[in-house]
Design a protein around this motif. Structure first.
Motif, mmCIF file in Angstrom:
data_model
loop_
_atom_site.group_PDB
_atom_site.id
_atom_site.type_symbol
_atom_site.label_atom_id
_atom_site.label_comp_id
_atom_site.label_asym_id
_atom_site.label_seq_id
_atom_site.Cartn_x
_atom_site.Cartn_y
_atom_site.Cartn_z
ATOM 1 N N VAL A 1 103.696 4.836 71.158
ATOM 2 C CA VAL A 1 102.444 4.176 70.762
ATOM 3 C C VAL A 1 101.759 3.421 71.257
ATOM 4 C CG1 VAL A 1 101.637 3.007 69.045
ATOM 5 C CG2 VAL A 1 103.727 4.037 68.503
ATOM 6 N N SER A 2 102.599 2.537 72.528
ATOM 7 C CA SER A 2 101.537 1.545 73.105
ATOM 8 C C SER A 2 103.032 1.051 74.295
ATOM 9 C CB SER A 2 101.122 0.407 72.777
ATOM 10 O OG SER A 2 101.881 -0.206 71.905
ATOM 11 N N SER A 3 101.928 1.053 75.271
ATOM 12 C CA SER A 3 103.118 0.068 76.261
ATOM 13 C C SER A 3 103.466 -1.299 75.505
ATOM 14 C CB SER A 3 102.052 -0.326 77.189
ATOM 15 O OG SER A 3 101.242 -1.312 77.160
ATOM 16 N N SER A 4 103.148 -1.670 74.636
ATOM 17 C CA SER A 4 103.886 -2.755 74.452
ATOM 18 C C SER A 4 105.621 -2.799 73.095
ATOM 19 C CB SER A 4 102.669 -3.972 73.503
ATOM 20 O OG SER A 4 102.273 -2.912 72.282
ATOM 21 N N GLU A 5 104.874 -1.204 72.916
ATOM 22 C CA GLU A 5 106.191 -1.222 71.957
ATOM 23 C C GLU A 5 107.038 -0.189 73.132
ATOM 24 O OE1 GLU A 5 106.339 2.279 68.871
ATOM 25 O OE2 GLU A 5 106.700 2.927 70.786
ATOM 26 N N VAL A 6 106.736 -0.135 73.737
ATOM 27 C CA VAL A 6 107.670 0.342 75.226
ATOM 28 C C VAL A 6 108.637 -1.087 75.898
ATOM 29 C CG1 VAL A 6 108.239 1.490 77.715
ATOM 30 C CG2 VAL A 6 107.238 2.778 74.888
ATOM 31 N N LEU A 7 107.046 -1.873 75.563
ATOM 32 C CA LEU A 7 108.321 -2.913 76.401
ATOM 33 C C LEU A 7 109.299 -3.862 75.348
ATOM 34 C CD1 LEU A 7 108.481 -5.330 78.898
ATOM 35 C CD2 LEU A 7 106.576 -5.846 78.075
ATOM 36 N N ALA A 8 109.001 -4.102 74.066
ATOM 37 C CA ALA A 8 110.122 -4.422 73.180
ATOM 38 C C ALA A 8 111.063 -3.735 73.121
ATOM 39 C CB ALA A 8 108.820 -4.431 72.218
ATOM 40 N N ASN A 9 110.567 -2.382 73.311
ATOM 41 C CA ASN A 9 111.542 -1.543 72.892
ATOM 42 C C ASN A 9 113.210 -1.743 73.679
ATOM 43 O OD1 ASN A 9 110.601 -0.854 70.328
ATOM 44 N ND2 ASN A 9 110.114 1.778 71.357
ATOM 45 N N ALA A 10 112.541 -1.902 74.795
ATOM 46 C CA ALA A 10 113.295 -2.274 76.260
ATOM 47 C C ALA A 10 113.943 -3.598 75.944
ATOM 48 C CB ALA A 10 112.640 -2.372 77.474
ATOM 49 N N ASP A 11 113.592 -4.911 75.722
ATOM 50 C CA ASP A 11 114.384 -6.642 75.639
ATOM 51 C C ASP A 11 114.428 -5.871 74.357
ATOM 52 O OD1 ASP A 11 114.189 -8.672 75.876
ATOM 53 O OD2 ASP A 11 112.016 -9.241 74.404
ATOM 54 N N ILE A 12 114.674 -4.899 73.403
ATOM 55 C CA ILE A 12 115.559 -5.366 72.050
ATOM 56 C C ILE A 12 116.870 -4.455 72.995
ATOM 57 C CG2 ILE A 12 115.909 -3.888 69.617
ATOM 58 C CD1 ILE A 12 113.417 -4.101 69.837
ATOM 59 N N ALA A 13 116.280 -3.303 73.038
ATOM 60 C CA ALA A 13 117.817 -2.769 73.712
ATOM 61 C C ALA A 13 118.681 -4.047 75.206
ATOM 62 C CB ALA A 13 117.753 -1.859 74.653
ATOM 63 N N CYS A 14 117.696 -4.886 75.553
ATOM 64 C CA CYS A 14 118.653 -6.216 76.573
ATOM 65 C C CYS A 14 119.022 -6.870 75.742
ATOM 66 C CB CYS A 14 117.951 -6.427 77.260
ATOM 67 S SG CYS A 14 118.533 -8.128 78.698
ATOM 68 N N HIS A 15 118.795 -7.308 75.218
ATOM 69 C CA HIS A 15 119.280 -8.522 73.884
ATOM 70 C C HIS A 15 120.774 -7.344 73.044
ATOM 71 C CE1 HIS A 15 115.507 -10.805 73.396
ATOM 72 N NE2 HIS A 15 116.449 -11.461 72.812
ATOM 73 N N ILE A 16 120.084 -6.451 72.673
ATOM 74 C CA ILE A 16 121.733 -6.161 71.919
ATOM 75 C C ILE A 16 122.802 -5.509 73.305
ATOM 76 C CG2 ILE A 16 122.319 -3.523 71.277
ATOM 77 C CD1 ILE A 16 120.068 -2.735 70.016
ATOM 78 N N ALA A 17 122.727 -5.592 74.137
ATOM 79 C CA ALA A 17 123.256 -5.216 75.462
ATOM 80 C C ALA A 17 123.857 -6.043 75.775
ATOM 81 C CB ALA A 17 122.840 -4.861 76.685
ATOM 82 N N LYS A 18 123.471 -7.661 75.827
ATOM 83 C CA LYS A 18 123.674 -9.007 75.690
ATOM 84 C C LYS A 18 125.119 -8.974 74.800
ATOM 85 C CE LYS A 18 120.061 -10.880 78.527
ATOM 86 N NZ LYS A 18 120.700 -11.845 79.656
ATOM 87 N N GLY A 19 124.423 -8.722 73.349
ATOM 88 C CA GLY A 19 125.453 -8.696 72.282
ATOM 89 C C GLY A 19 126.971 -8.643 72.655
ATOM 90 N N GLU A 20 126.585 -7.609 73.235
ATOM 91 C CA GLU A 20 127.871 -6.050 73.595
ATOM 92 C C GLU A 20 128.957 -7.251 73.945
ATOM 93 O OE1 GLU A 20 126.549 -2.730 73.797
ATOM 94 O OE2 GLU A 20 125.578 -2.338 71.806
ATOM 95 N N GLY A 21 128.393 -8.435 74.958
ATOM 96 C CA GLY A 21 129.184 -8.838 76.163
ATOM 97 C C GLY A 21 128.701 -9.144 77.685
ATOM 98 N N ARG A 22 127.587 -8.966 77.315
ATOM 99 C CA ARG A 22 126.660 -8.616 78.850
ATOM 100 C C ARG A 22 126.909 -7.976 79.643
ATOM 101 N NH1 ARG A 22 123.252 -13.525 78.752
ATOM 102 N NH2 ARG A 22 123.624 -14.737 76.904
ATOM 103 N N ASN A 23 126.634 -7.202 81.113
ATOM 104 C CA ASN A 23 126.939 -6.941 82.303
ATOM 105 C C ASN A 23 127.338 -5.743 81.998
ATOM 106 O OD1 ASN A 23 127.418 -6.007 84.725
ATOM 107 N ND2 ASN A 23 129.838 -7.164 84.608
ATOM 108 N N ARG A 24 125.689 -5.306 81.541
ATOM 109 C CA ARG A 24 126.162 -3.990 80.109
ATOM 110 C C ARG A 24 124.927 -3.052 80.313
ATOM 111 N NH1 ARG A 24 130.203 -3.805 75.952
ATOM 112 N NH2 ARG A 24 131.158 -5.492 76.825
#
Length: 870
Positions: free
Chosen positions: A546-569
């Motif tokens: 939809v937009s660049s802001s949505e893409v950036l938000a999605n990547a940020d969310i994915a990073c948060h999920i990875a951190k929640g799973e234990g970081r370094n992933r």
């Protein structure tokens, strides 16, 4: 004949004793001083502040120190310690020297101490102090005589904010003027020259970026360096301000030192620019004395004369024959890329033939050696006796100007530390990539990388080590880029990569390659080795994005999920992922809270806290609550406490309680802004009520994140002084958990504001029951017993024992107790039996708008519905 009238030194004498005031006043008048007197320190505060605002400072203040230091004395001394009053001469008198007066007199500059028994020495001592101060000021004036102060225009719709920052800036050597809105600020900028404009973002007539834009676009004001200052962080506001021309975004909750550091950095840049401009003008004068490059042509473009500067710039010696030759063939036969330009297509050749005037146009001239030279040229038609004889061309070499432009363009799109692209450039390119893929079947990806151990290294090894690490990581990542990829530093320890034309499988492989590089990388600094790793969120970009802001938000969310799973992933964002709903909820609340702070949707309700001693036993059995109205005739207003409780008045959802949004605010580090709003709003309401005669107390909650923010202390001190609040009617609540986990910060906060006269309560006590030992180390006045135990006292003997133990231990340490969540008469009866001091809960009173609180006749008249907002 004109007689010069001598100006007598002005002295403010502050002394409680009428006898001492009389004796000292007569002594000063006989010694040739103009004397004003005041009997107490509280009333002297506005007198000195008003004198400073009018630019007519007292030459000296003679301060009678009381036997017992009072709140008014502490507030007065705290004001005089500020930078704005550092040069004020103070002579302190006391009957005996105690530790407080000795320490203050020795640590504050331009201050001396004298016993009252030696009062006759005061005039000589005062004369010496004034002479020393005059000599210092003369030396400072001599040093600054050749340097004009940086001129600052401060625009803010709050008079309190304007006064504060004007004093702060003037005290630090800036020449400051203020304006209350965008229109007034623009008028002042047009009327007087300024170097810096500091502009509040949120103002009634327009936002601050509007004024930045107007200043940049107007020729008269274009040279002003603009900066935005705001009370809350908002990406949109910062982005719009920077786009409108602001070079800096500052925040009102920052410390004065940080604010002055930012202004000093801008000032240094301006000083450097002024020095460059001064040098340019000086060199320009020299160049004009010999002339810029100048040559003449006839209507056909053949050279009729050249000056020495023209030959020098273009590489022709004095023997070179130029007269009669074509200027087009010699100087401007090709463009900057070396492509040949036909005469009929050359604007200069056309101006020669038509007699057109050309003003300061940039083009390319060619040096004799074959090197292109960017020049700015002006063509004047040459007319002699009404006959056009040709044209005169004046030009100058602008190579350095072009290099500077290129440097500035580079700086605008790059991070100064790592030399990578910056967030602004990255977001522009991401937006272009999203738009491109809407017309393509290709897939690109965004990698959002966050270093996991950066804060540890930054805190333990220092900021220099942190900067070095960021540079090395940037270099390592840069080596893995394809030509089509784009790497940027978004800020802090966050990096982002746009990978163009990839597949889902390949992008995961690339992300893992980056992660493994970080995992295997060993950072070495000063013989110490540090393990580094990072977490990466991946978001795909395709025609459905939809937009660049949505893409950036999605990547940020994915990073948060990875951190929640234990970081370094790494984690690839998937639309159907359950975690997205939770993250979307948080991000939605974050956006809603930012909007609430911006749009004024936060409000305060107040819940009364009742002293148990005024509650009759008849209301402790069988009564239906709330019993607040029945208690009103019995409870003195001065004994009543009202707790400020935050609410979100959402335009779509209605009234929202804090439990729904404060957890998100904590996760997104917004509590500093929210607590700042609560403190500001509550204290302004308290000040308004106290002016109307209100004698009750307000209690205000501070979050764990805010305890460590020392700038809040200065904010509270400034509000108490500027609003004229009685600080003894303020109670600040901090939770037991946050106080124990931030014990040093909590003690600093309590100690400093207690000295001002504020009181403190330890909230939710008992939630960390094993931390009883910390209670004696926290100098709080009240202990609020955790409602989890209070609600169970009617049926649970364990809860009864815990509540009674907390109450007894708190009383043994000299602290008052408050029981929360009093929901029925049986609970109230038990609390009365064990001797709890105050109670709070729905059985007594619900939280209500301030306009609904019966605050006494005077206060009620001040709080009609139109005045119920702070």
């Amino acid at each position: 004949m004109v007689f010069e009238v001598a100006v007598l030194p002005r002295v403010l004498l502050i002394e409680h004793s009428p006898t001492i005031r009389h004796i000292q006043r007569n002594l000063l008048i006989k010694a040739g001083y103009e004397v004003e007197i005041d009997s107490d320190h509280k009333s002297a505060i506005p007198r000195i502040r008003s004198s400073a605002d009018d630019g007519v400072n007292y030459d000296a203040v003679m301060l009678g120190w009381p036997v017992d230091t009072t709140i008014e004395t502490a507030s007065f001394c705290k004001m005089l310690e500020r930078q704005a009053y550092a040069s004020q001469v103070i002579l302190v008198f006391a009957h005996e020297e105690n530790d407080a007066v000795a320490d203050w007199s020795k640590t504050r500059p331009n201050t001396a101490f004298l016993f009252w028994a030696d009062y006759k020495r005061s005039t000589n001592l005062l004369s010496q102090m004034l002479a020393d101060t005059s000599k210092r000021k003369a030396n400072q004036a001599e040093n600054l005589a050749s340097v004009q102060p940086i001129r600052v225009l401060f625009v803010d719709d709050s008079r309190t904010v304007r006064v504060k920052y004007k004093r702060l800036l003037n005290a630090n050597g800036y020449a400051t003027e203020v304006a209350g809105n965008v229109g007034e600020g623009f008028e002042k900028a047009l009327a007087s020259p300024y170097d810096i404009a500091i502009i509040d973002y949120f103002m009634p007539d327009a936002t601050g970026d509007v004024l930045c834009q107007k200043l940049r676009e107007n020729e008269t004001t274009a040279s002003i360096t603009s900066a935005i200052i705001t009370g809350s962080y908002l990406d949109k506001a910062i982005k719009e301000s920077l786009e409108a021309g602001a070079v800096e975004c500052m925040f009102k909750n920052e410390s004065d030192d940080l604010f002055l550091t930012r202004i000093d950095a801008m000032s240094r840049h301006i000083r450097a620019h002024q020095a460059i401009e001064k040098e340019r003008k000086r060199l320009g004068g020299i160049l004009r004395s010999v002339g810029d490059g100048v040559y003449g042509v006839d209507p056909n473009g053949h050279i009729s004369f050249v000056n020495p500067a023209c030959r020098q710039i273009l590489g022709y010696d004095s023997d070179a024959r130029l007269i009669g030759k074509s200027a087009h063939q010699l100087f401007h036969f090709a463009d900057g890329e070396g492509n040949h330009v036909l005469q009929q297509a050359c604007f200069l050749q056309e101006s020669y033939a038509n007699g057109d005037k050309v003003q300061a146009r940039e083009t390319i001239f060619w040096h004799r050696s074959g090197k292109p030279i960017p020049v700015e040229c002006t063509v004047y038609p040459l007319t002699i006796e009404d006959k056009r004889e040709g044209s005169v061309v004046a030009f100058r070499d602008i190579s350095e100007h072009k290099l500077l432009e290129a440097e500035l363009r580079w700086q605008a799109g790059h991070d100064a530390l790592t030399k990578l692209h910056n967030r602004r450039y990255f977001e522009e390119q991401l937006n272009l990539e999203v738009d491109r893929l809407k017309r393509s079947n290709e897939i690109s990806a965004l990698l959002y990388l966050d270093l996991d151990r950066f804060k540890y290294i930054n805190d333990t090894a220092g900021h220099a080590a942190g900067d070095r690490l960021l540079v090395e990581i940037a270099q390592q990542m840069n080596q893995r880029l394809r030509k089509s990829d784009l790497l940027a530093r978004l800020g802090g320890d966050e990096f982002a990569v746009i990978l163009r034309n990839v597949t889902k499988k390949s992008v995961v492989h690339v992300a893992e390659d980056y992660r493994e590089m970080l995992d295997h990388y060993m950072f070495v600094y000063k013989d110490n080795q540090y393990k580094i790793n990072g977490t990466i969120g991946i978001a795909l970009i395709d025609k459905a994005s939809v937009s660049s802001s949505e893409v950036l938000a999605n990547a940020d969310i994915a990073c948060h999920i990875a951190k929640g799973e234990g970081r370094n992933r790494t984690h690839l964002f998937v639309q159907e992922n359950d975690n997205k709903q939770a993250m979307d909820k948080d991000l939605g609340w974050s956006s809603r809270l930012h909007k609430a702070l911006e749009s004024g949707h936060l409000i305060l309700h107040y819940q009364p806290i009742i002293p148990v001693e005024y509650i009759p036993t008849s209301l402790m059995s069988g009564s239906d609550g709330p019993i607040y109205k029945q208690l009103l005739p019995m409870v003195p207003e001065s004994s009543m406490i009202n707790e400020a409780l935050l609410r979100l008045d959402d335009p779509s959802w209605g009234m929202v309680l804090p439990g729904a949004f404060l957890p998100t605010a904590e996760r997104f580090n917004m509590m500093d802004k929210i607590d700042g709003w609560v403190v500001n709003a509550a204290l302004r309401q308290l000040a308004q009520l106290q002016q109307q005669g209100y004698t009750g107390t307000f209690t205000i909650n501070l979050s764990g994140q805010t305890i460590t923010n020392m700038a809040l202390i200065e904010t509270i001190e400034e509000l108490v002084i500027s609003l004229g609040i009685d600080p003894s009617k303020m109670i600040l609540e901090i939770t037991e958990t946050s106080a124990v986990s931030n014990l040093i910060s909590a003690n600093q906060l309590i100690t400093r504001l207690s000295a001002l006269g504020c009181r403190f309560a330890l909230d939710d006590f008992g939630s960390g029951f094993s931390s009883f030992s910390h209670l004696k180390n926290l100098p709080v006045d009240y202990v609020k017993i955790d409602g989890l135990f209070v609600r169970g006292v009617a049926a649970d003997t364990g809860d009864r024992a815990i509540v009674q133990s907390i109450n007894d231990i708190a009383h043994s340490l000299g602290k008052m107790t408050v029981a929360e969540y009093v929901e029925d008469a049986e609970i109230l009866s038990f609390l009365h039996q064990i001797g709890v001091d105050y109670v709070q809960g729905h059985y007594l009173a619900h939280a209500m708008d301030i306009s609904d609180l019966p605050l006494g006749d005077n206060a009620n008249r001040a709080n009609n519905p139109s005045q119920s907002q702070a």
